[in-house]
Design an enzyme around this catalytic site. Structure first.
Site, PDB file in Angstrom:
ATOM      1  CG  ASP A  51      -1.260  -4.652  -2.091  1.00 52.18           C
ATOM      2  OD1 ASP A  51      -0.574  -5.088  -3.927  1.00 52.18           O
ATOM      3  OD2 ASP A  51      -2.009  -5.429  -2.344  1.00 52.18           O
TER       4      ASP A  51
ATOM      5  CD  GLN B 182      -4.456   3.625  -4.715  1.00 56.91           C
ATOM      6  OE1 GLN B 182      -4.343   5.104  -3.962  1.00 56.91           O
ATOM      7  NE2 GLN B 182      -5.359   2.903  -4.150  1.00 56.91           N
TER       8      GLN B 182
ATOM      9  NE  ARG C  65      -9.198  -6.490  -9.920  1.00 62.71           N
ATOM     10  CZ  ARG C  65      -8.848  -5.910  -8.157  1.00 62.71           C
ATOM     11  NH1 ARG C  65      -8.630  -7.390  -6.572  1.00 62.71           N
ATOM     12  NH2 ARG C  65      -9.047  -5.166  -7.716  1.00 62.71           N
TER      13      ARG C  65
ATOM     14  NE  ARG D 294       1.781  -3.534  -7.735  1.00 66.25           N
ATOM     15  CZ  ARG D 294       1.246  -5.206  -6.581  1.00 66.25           C
ATOM     16  NH1 ARG D 294       0.129  -4.250  -6.189  1.00 66.25           N
ATOM     17  NH2 ARG D 294       1.721  -5.267  -6.213  1.00 66.25           N
TER      18      ARG D 294
END
Length: 308
Positions: free
Chosen positions: A130, A159, A290, A180
């Site tokens: 991450d 990002q 979130r 990712r």
């Protein structure tokens, strides 16, 4: 404004003490967090696999400043790898470098990561790294480079809200990287990140197209497109269809508990769909990020509060 409030709360110890003791918050976390224990996470992954979905399992934790805690975190991942291999689950592991001691010492963190990556290599399981807030980008990419150069199958998150990310992708291309692509979930200053959502979205699409470009494909870039935004998903589908890119040359990623129906639709259409499945008791920062990402999550929380 609401996003910034929740992102700032995610780093507040006072807010953490209050919210983690608040019963509606605990109930709400079950929407995004598989449970407190590994066994609960594995049960979720079994269900996902039966539905044709893949998983990336994350043992929650970050910002560790004690060596013993970082090593305990590493040992949990070693047990998790053993469990995934034993059951033959279709799952990666996902981790944060600060949970493995990056704030303590770079080499100490690398040793922990290397131990995990070596064990994962034995089992044929991919490790996903991450990306955290912008001060950690350079050391995280340095960790990734060393692991990739050592021959390990590792993925790194980048990002779209950071100005630097296009150059980071180009710099990583010689490593045949697995990347990712996410929008970004931290409270970053405008000196390093696009402040406007429209600019972040536009950059996400540009970076997605770069990762699917002939140059990137020739160098072995494997894109993992991580977004719940239908516009980002649609742009990706348009790109791969226009170029005739096979479904096994990339994957979509989404978070457990968000847009479950869409996850299943993409899998049924033949695309690789990986669900990010977190577990553990250190859920507070993850939970607040979130809430910051999606206003609907806040509404869901408020409904739980009203119900008491």
């Amino acid at each position: 404004m609401l996003r910034k409030v929740f992102l700032r709360l995610s780093t507040s110890q006072t807010a953490e003490r209050f919210i983690t003791r608040f019963p509606p918050s605990r109930r709400m976390t079950r929407r995004f967090v598989a449970g407190d224990t590994m066994s609960e996470a594995l049960e979720v992954v079994r269900t996902l696999n039966r539905q044709g979905l893949w998983a990336a399992i994350d043992f929650l934790g970050e910002s560790v400043f004690e060596r013993e805690t970082a090593q305990a975190h590493m040992n949990e991942y070693l047990r998790l790898l053993e469990a995934i291999a034993r059951e033959g689950l279709q799952a990666d592991i996902s981790l944060k470098p600060t949970a493995l001691g990056l704030d303590i010492d770079f080499e100490f963190c690398y040793e922990n990561l290397h131990t995990i990556a070596a064990r994962a290599h034995q089992y044929g399981i991919r490790v996903e790294i991450d990306m955290e807030s912008h001060p950690y980008v350079d050391p995280t990419l340095a960790l990734y480079r060393r692991l990739r150069e050592a021959g390990f199958d590792v993925l790194v998150a980048l990002q779209a809200y950071l100005y630097r990310t296009e150059q980071d992708i180009r710099d990583l291309m010689p490593l045949a990287p697995r990347i990712r692509l996410v929008k970004g979930a931290y409270d970053e200053p405008p000196s390093v990140a696009f402040p406007a959502k429209a600019d972040v979205d536009a950059n996400f699409v540009r970076l997605m197209r770069l990762m699917f470009s002939p140059e990137a494909r020739e160098q072995g870039v494997y894109p993992a497109i991580a977004s719940h935004d239908e516009k980002m998903i649609a742009a990706t589908l348009d790109e791969v269809r226009a170029q005739g890119i096979p479904a096994d040359a990339f994957e979509f990623q989404m978070i457990y508990g968000i847009r479950t129906k869409r996850q299943l639709e993409l899998a049924e259409q033949g695309y690789r769909m990986r669900v990010y499945v977190p577990y553990g008791t250190h859920w507070y920062p993850y939970f607040m990020r979130r809430l910051a990402e999606r206003p609907a999550n806040v509404i869901f929380l408020l409904k739980n509060i009203v119900r008491g």
